[in-house]
Design an enzyme around this catalytic site. Sequence first.
Site, PDB file in Angstrom:
ATOM      1  N   TYR A  31       1.202  -0.906   0.139  1.00  0.00           N
ATOM      2  CA  TYR A  31       0.021  -0.284   0.333  1.00  0.00           C
ATOM      3  C   TYR A  31       1.164   1.572   0.159  1.00  0.00           C
ATOM      4  CZ  TYR A  31       0.463   1.270   5.098  1.00  0.00           C
ATOM      5  OH  TYR A  31       1.296   1.097   6.542  1.00  0.00           O
ATOM      6  N   ARG A  50       9.181   3.784  -4.453  1.00  0.00           N
ATOM      7  CA  ARG A  50       9.177   2.927  -3.542  1.00  0.00           C
ATOM      8  C   ARG A  50       7.640   1.649  -4.097  1.00  0.00           C
ATOM      9  NH1 ARG A  50       7.807   5.349   2.317  1.00  0.00           N
ATOM     10  NH2 ARG A  50       5.563   5.495   1.698  1.00  0.00           N
ATOM     11  N   ARG A  99      -6.420 -20.350  -3.012  1.00  0.00           N
ATOM     12  CA  ARG A  99      -5.835 -19.803  -1.282  1.00  0.00           C
ATOM     13  C   ARG A  99      -4.682 -21.243  -0.970  1.00  0.00           C
ATOM     14  NH1 ARG A  99      -4.550 -21.353   4.080  1.00  0.00           N
ATOM     15  NH2 ARG A  99      -3.478 -19.738   5.819  1.00  0.00           N
ATOM     16  N   HIS A 101      -0.096 -21.203   0.137  1.00  0.00           N
ATOM     17  CA  HIS A 101       1.206 -19.920   0.215  1.00  0.00           C
ATOM     18  C   HIS A 101       1.705 -18.998  -1.297  1.00  0.00           C
ATOM     19  CE1 HIS A 101      -0.778 -21.436   4.062  1.00  0.00           C
ATOM     20  NE2 HIS A 101       0.516 -20.335   4.508  1.00  0.00           N
ATOM     21  N   LYS A 148       6.523  -2.088   2.040  1.00  0.00           N
ATOM     22  CA  LYS A 148       5.437  -1.037   2.701  1.00  0.00           C
ATOM     23  C   LYS A 148       4.169  -1.766   2.541  1.00  0.00           C
ATOM     24  CE  LYS A 148       3.342   3.449   3.246  1.00  0.00           C
ATOM     25  NZ  LYS A 148       3.411   3.232   4.715  1.00  0.00           N
ATOM     26  N   GLU A 180      11.584   2.441  14.574  1.00  0.00           N
ATOM     27  CA  GLU A 180      10.835   3.846  13.688  1.00  0.00           C
ATOM     28  C   GLU A 180       9.311   3.842  14.696  1.00  0.00           C
ATOM     29  OE1 GLU A 180       9.837   3.217  10.029  1.00  0.00           O
ATOM     30  OE2 GLU A 180       9.921   0.986  10.041  1.00  0.00           O
ATOM     31  N   LEU A 204      11.152   1.466   7.109  1.00  0.00           N
ATOM     32  CA  LEU A 204      10.860   1.692   5.723  1.00  0.00           C
ATOM     33  C   LEU A 204      11.237   2.762   5.749  1.00  0.00           C
ATOM     34  CD1 LEU A 204       8.012   1.334   4.122  1.00  0.00           C
ATOM     35  CD2 LEU A 204       6.510   3.519   5.092  1.00  0.00           C
TER      36      LEU A 204
HETATM   37  N1  PDD Z   1       2.808   5.587   7.088  1.00  0.00           N
HETATM   38  N2  PDD Z   1       7.659   3.840   9.017  1.00  0.00           N
HETATM   39  C1  PDD Z   1       6.271   3.470   9.407  1.00  0.00           C
HETATM   40  C2  PDD Z   1       5.975   1.706   9.157  1.00  0.00           C
HETATM   41  C3  PDD Z   1       5.304   3.735   8.142  1.00  0.00           C
HETATM   42  O1  PDD Z   1       4.738   2.836   8.062  1.00  0.00           O
HETATM   43  C4  PDD Z   1       5.217   4.929   7.916  1.00  0.00           C
HETATM   44  C5  PDD Z   1       4.326   5.416   7.627  1.00  0.00           C
HETATM   45  C6  PDD Z   1       6.455   5.905   7.551  1.00  0.00           C
HETATM   46  C7  PDD Z   1       6.728   7.035   7.188  1.00  0.00           C
HETATM   47  O2  PDD Z   1       6.938   7.136   5.453  1.00  0.00           O
HETATM   48  P1  PDD Z   1       5.540   8.079   4.910  1.00  0.00           P
HETATM   49  O3  PDD Z   1       7.106   9.440   4.678  1.00  0.00           O
HETATM   50  O4  PDD Z   1       6.617   7.873   3.088  1.00  0.00           O
HETATM   51  O5  PDD Z   1       4.247   8.474   5.491  1.00  0.00           O
HETATM   52  C8  PDD Z   1       7.790   5.211   8.096  1.00  0.00           C
HETATM   53  C9  PDD Z   1       1.435   5.711   6.538  1.00  0.00           C
HETATM   54  C10 PDD Z   1       1.719   6.914   6.081  1.00  0.00           C
HETATM   55  C11 PDD Z   1       0.602   4.350   7.046  1.00  0.00           C
HETATM   56  O6  PDD Z   1       0.499   3.704   7.348  1.00  0.00           O
HETATM   57  O7  PDD Z   1      -0.657   4.943   7.399  1.00  0.00           O
END
Ligand code: PDD
Length: 286
Positions: A31, A50, A99, A101, A148, A180, A204
């Site tokens: 996503y 990304r 389904r 894996h 992501k 993070e 991320l």
């Molecule tokens: N999340 N780290 C994680 C685990 C994240 O899920 C996100 C962003 C970030 C920051 O990344 P960016 O600057 O590209 O938004 C760091 C989004 C906003 C979400 O899950 O809603």
Amino acid sequence: MIAYFNNDFLDKDLVRISPDDRGFLLADGLYEVLRSYGGKLFRAADHIARLNYGARHLRLPQGDFSYLVPVAEELLRRNGLADAEATVYFQITRGAAKRSHAFPAPQPPLTVYGQANPFDEQAMLRRLETGVAAITLPDQRWARCDMKTVGLTANVLANQAAHEAGAAEAILVRDGVLIEGTHSNFMAVFGGTLVTAPTSNYILAGITRKAVLELCARHGLPVELRPIFASEFHLAEEAMIVGTTVEVTPVLTVDGRPVGNGRPGPLARRLQALFAAEVGRPWPLG
Ligand code: PDD
């Protein structure tokens, strides 16, 4: 609301996603969350890069999602958000199949979904102004946080724990390192230098993080890319979370203990001002 679904724009209520979808069954998908400032997407090319990176590492059969930039713009237009503060959400999964894996064979079409939502900028601006509390929790995620993916169970549980503790974010700790947040990157200031973890499979590569580091380089603000150790954190003068939905939000307390003097610090304020200029927002606020 008008959503985007597999090459179509349609009423969100008419979107039909199969119960066999691998996103639903296996969290086998990616996503992105993009921010739009007054109708202008922020660093869309970075978000697409990304997504393409994630698609390559997830071994999706399609490599380039740059066609989603005009889709995002169309979603904003069709939902009356062309001049508004908004976010655009995209999700791509390996499609619907019985389904298993292993990857389905033959490969079904990918499921590609998008929607645009108004963004509560006022609430975010208040948090930029006041700062927030954070807690630390063990990082229980997997070892591919650079993708992501929609598999967010550990992030969900940690963020909920933060909310129940009256905090805005949980900073995840792995091997003694403040890695993070659950939906943001983490930065701290030591001796006037901005410190944040280097990119790796454990974080991320945030678009906001990248933008902030570029702003620092452009304006001669000192930066060090290195792990922030829990054992040294009591020495931090400032801390902040950065992300698409939090921009540069000062963190005033961690686990109930004040960071520095417990007020938004000078570097956070400077970065907020630089970020505001970057997105065309008047600063300081009223
Ligand atoms: N999340 N780290 C994680 C685990 C994240 O899920 C996100 C962003 C970030 C920051 O990344 P960016 O600057 O590209 O938004 C760091 C989004 C906003 C979400 O899950 O809603």
